[in-house]
Design an enzyme around this catalytic site. Structure first.
Site, PDB file in Angstrom:
ATOM      1  N   GLY A  71      39.457  33.666  46.077  1.00 44.54           N
ATOM      2  CA  GLY A  71      39.100  34.785  45.202  1.00 44.54           C
ATOM      3  C   GLY A  71      39.068  36.252  45.944  1.00 44.54           C
ATOM      4  CD  GLN A 179      31.012  32.863  39.604  1.00 44.56           C
ATOM      5  OE1 GLN A 179      30.783  31.619  38.975  1.00 44.56           O
ATOM      6  NE2 GLN A 179      30.726  32.876  40.995  1.00 44.56           N
ATOM      7  CB  SER A 199      38.261  31.529  43.125  1.00 47.56           C
ATOM      8  OG  SER A 199      37.837  30.755  44.228  1.00 47.56           O
ATOM      9  CG  HIS A 201      35.274  27.784  46.392  1.00 45.00           C
ATOM     10  ND1 HIS A 201      34.070  27.817  46.633  1.00 45.00           N
ATOM     11  CD2 HIS A 201      35.767  29.013  46.668  1.00 45.00           C
ATOM     12  CE1 HIS A 201      33.604  29.253  46.876  1.00 45.00           C
ATOM     13  NE2 HIS A 201      34.859  29.735  46.774  1.00 45.00           N
ATOM     14  CB  CYS A 325      29.011  36.774  49.361  1.00 43.81           C
ATOM     15  SG  CYS A 325      30.171  35.711  48.291  1.00 43.81           S
TER      16      CYS A 325
END
Lengths: 388, 394
Positions: A71, A179, A199, A201, A325
């Site tokens: 992402g 998300q 993304s 994962h 993050c």
């Protein structure tokens, strides 16, 4: 000890069938999809199917999907790729104050090179007001980027409305749907966006793989050059096992979406009610209705989020205080501050993000555990002294 | 007939233990390494251990090793990241004409942005002569980027001779080495001579989608991908934990089980040289990398035809770089080596891997002899001049 993973917004466990498929591709179909021989052709078939599966999750055409390393790279590619083509000096970009750092750090880098950037404010629920976007648009605006759903508080933005304002002015529109993908029914054509990041994962696929939707006719300058991969939009030997894993995870997410959503929403509401009902001076962050099915972000007064996290972790509960993050940072969440929370409340926030594997028992475990932790921490908190 | 895979410079089959390890990471260590809770800590530990192991294998400090999505990203990052911060000091960049596209195309982009990019010619073996580099270096040179091993012909650059020239004549220049084809193949990886060195996992029986950039402590470099505090704030994005673990394991297994490929390459060369009209582009075995042999056969003007003829016999090779194989333009590497005729357009690359066997080499040689003879027959040339006619060309 019971172990409850409630940090699915940070990352999700890879589902077993996806891990098996990845294994199969690594062992049996290990070719380089660019090679013309049989191994390469077999690899290319896997690549093509995965592209259809990922496109299917968001209503795109397979040719409009460019695989990236995740992402973050997709966000970087969208922002910097458009700026590199449309120009930086004297140009203007609009985004919101609550974007993921993959967007904000990219726009900050471009600001240093001369791009003007407007960071739209959000209301107390984290919503971007379409009028604000309308007023921010200028003749030199090249791109607007507003996330579909926020990673910390889960607020879902009125993307269709925002994108339409940009379309009317001929301005490209990007949305970070990292998300939202796999939780919400997404249709890029109905939303009418030009670019969308997703993304793997975050939807029970492997790490190290993501995609950027690039609407047919929309062009971006590549970040990584060298080789004709991904129709010259992203160089590098394709991460084939990652891509087929992402494809299957996307396909399964699409199939399971309605039940998954219902399951997550029920758990989320149970968790929110349990926490707000069981702990005084606690509040829900984000929008009460327009929020991701899996997101429960609460602020608990007079205690530090990190202290709560450590105590929860000792009892087997994995949650977070915001985005993973930046979890090493001592700065309070930029999202919560932008929503008008005080530093104290922002520091006292917890994010529980549910996943398909969670049960009502998991949620009840949190509801029965958290009040005790909060009570102990409040006893030793100078912030709380003399309050109750 | 059993399949013989000799396209290991394009990509390799993973060691069997690699997907097993990755599956266990997916199952048990699925956390985000940035998360503070136990799941995060466990994943971070996998990342740290893998980084330490790889750093020890390549000979650097763990904090000098940054994981990327592959060799291409590592090369792009090095070129853009090193040149970007040095622009105030000068605009001259020196490279060779035979680099991988993941170096050459980013340099084209920099040339459009005002950098002066010098692409040095190479000799007939694909090697850069030190005197050419010396003549090109100037005090305002900001970047020198030269690959350790060429991916199409296996030529090895003499970095021990080149690097003192750079330090002496262009003291402000950063040095990047593309070592994608060198890791687990050559004993030395040029870390001593370089500021940055790029690596890729899938060229050495590790997973696709993961690579690394060595960045010497103290080297100034801009990130390519922004947005998080991962990789010491130089490479944003949730780390590909399973991929990184697979990368480290693959390198370890190469060290433990890797065989001496040079002997097999010699045998391949010997076998192919018995085929009339055989020629070799680039270094002969012993003079270059131990895993690449670029061959051609007089009277076979189109390499892809030979590739297909070999594939139908279960032998998988390529015409050159896989990244280019869907285009029919002649190789920029062979053109730069002044190859012409069949040597240029009829070239095929045999590339060996850690699992290559002597029997496979024998099969590949037999299949090539057969395919070459058949193609010549079809083209009508073989029937008239006969095989003996080609013998004279050697």
């Amino acid at each position: 000890m019971r172990r409850v993973y409630l940090d699915n917004a940070a990352t999700t466990p890879v589902r077993a069938e996806v891990a098996e498929l990845i294994h199969e591709y690594m062992v049996k179909h290990f070719g380089n999809p660019s090679s013309v021989h049989w191994f390469g052709r077999e690899a290319r078939r896997g690549l093509d199917r995965a592209r259809e599966q990922v496109a299917g999750l968001i209503g795109a055409h397979p040719d409009e999907i460019v695989f990236t390393s995740g992402g973050t790279e997709a966000d970087n590619l969208a922002i910097k790729g458009v700026a590199a083509l449309k120009g930086i000096q004297g140009k203007h970009l609009i985004t919101s104050a609550i974007e993921h750092h993959a967007i904000i750090h990219s726009t900050e880098q471009l600001e240093r090179q001369g791009l003007q950037v407007t960071y739209l404010a959000v209301d107390e629920h984290g919503l971007v007001e379409p009028d604000h976007l309308a007023h921010a648009l200028r003749p030199e605006t090249i791109l607007a980027s507003v996330m579909l759903a926020n990673n910390e508080v889960g607020t879902i933005q009125p993307i269709r409305e925002l994108a339409a304002l940009c379309r009317a002015k001929g301005v490209l529109f990007h949305t970070d749907a990292v998300q939202a993908a796999g939780q919400l029914d997404i249709d890029v054509k109905a939303l009418d966006v030009d670019l969308m990041s997703i993304s793997s994962h975050k939807l029970y696929g492997p790490k190290g793989i993501g995609a950027l939707y690039i609407r047919k006719g929309c062009r971006v300058e590549p970040l990584a050059h060298g080789g004709g991969h991904e129709r010259k939009r992203r160089a590098g030997t394709e991460n084939l096992p990652g891509i087929v894993g992402f494809g299957l995870a996307a396909e399964l997410s699409r199939q399971e979406l309605p039940e998954r959503r219902e399951h997550l929403e029920a758990l989320r509401d149970r968790l929110v009610q349990g926490i707000l009902g069981g702990i005084s001076h606690s509040r829900l962050n984000g929008h009460p209705q327009l929020r991701l099915p899996n997101n429960c972000n609460v602020s608990i007064e007079f205690v530090e989020g990190e202290s709560m996290l450590l105590n929860l972790d000792l009892l087997g509960i994995a949650a977070s205080s915001g985005s993973a993050c930046t979890s090493g940072a001592l700065e309070p969440s930029h999202v919560l501050l932008a929503m008008g929370l005080s530093h104290e409340l922002a520091h006292g926030s917890l994010r529980f993000s549910l996943g398909r594997q969670n049960t009502a028992g998991d949620v009840d475990y949190v509801i029965s555990t958290l009040p005790g932790i909060v009570a102990r921490l409040r006893e030793i908190s100078p912030l709380h002294a003399g309050r109750e | 007939m059993a399949e013989v895979y000799l396209d290991n410079s394009a990509t390799t089959r993973v060691w069997p233990e690699v997907p097993q390890l990755m599956e266990s990471v997916y199952r048990d260590q699925y956390g985000n390494p940035s998360s503070l809770h136990k799941r995060g800590v466990v994943a971070e530990k996998v990342l740290d251990t893998s980084r330490q192991e790889l750093a020890a294998a390549v000979g650097c400090h763990p904090h000098e090793l940054f994981f990327t999505s592959g060799g291409t990203e590592a090369n792009n990052w090095a070129v853009f990241g090193l040149a970007g911060v040095r622009k105030p000091r000068g605009k001259r960049i020196i490279t060779t004409a035979v680099e991988h596209p993941s170096i050459l195309v980013p340099l084209d982009v920099l040339a459009e942005r005002g950098f002066e990019v010098i692409r040095l010619p190479v000799d007939w073996r694909g090697e850069l002569e030190a005197s050419r580099l010396a003549a090109a270096l100037t005090p305002d040179t900001v970047l020198v980027t030269i690959m350790a091993v060429n991916n199409e012909v296996g030529a090895v650059q003499d970095w021990a001779a080149l690097s003192p020239l750079v330090r002496e004549r262009a003291p402000h220049a950063a040095v990047h080495v593309d070592a994608v084809q060198a890791l687990a193949k050559l004993p030395l990886l040029c870390l001593e001579q370089a500021d940055t060195v790029s690596f890729s996992a899938h060229k050495l029986h590790g997973p696709q989608g993961v690579g690394a950039l060595y960045v010497r402590e103290g080297t100034r470099i801009q990130p390519l991908i922004f947005g998080g505090e991962q990789e010491r704030k130089l490479r944003a994005g949730t780390e590909n934990v399973a991929g990184v673990a697979g990368f480290a394991l693959a390198v370890r297994l190469c060290r433990e089980r890797g065989q001496e490929l040079m002997q097999l390459l010699h045998e391949l060369y010997q076998g192919l040289s018995d085929i009339p009209g055989f020629g070799c582009n680039g270094p002969t075995p012993g003079a270059g990398a131990p895993h690449i042999l670029n061959a051609y056969f007089e009277g076979i003007p189109r390499g892809e035809v030979l590739v297909h003829a070999l594939a139908s016999r279960g032998v998988y090779v390529s015409t050159g770089s896989a990244c280019h194989s869907r285009r029919s333009r002649p190789s920029h590497v062979l053109s730069a080596m002044h190859r012409s005729g069949d040597a240029l357009t009829g070239a095929v690359r045999f590339s060996l891997g850690a699992a290559t066997t002597r029997e496979e080499i024998r099969q590949a040689v037999a299949a090539t002899a057969e395919a070459v003879a058949e193609l010549r027959l079809h083209s009508g040339k073989g029937s008239r001049s006969g095989a003996a006619g080609y013998g004279a060309l050697r």
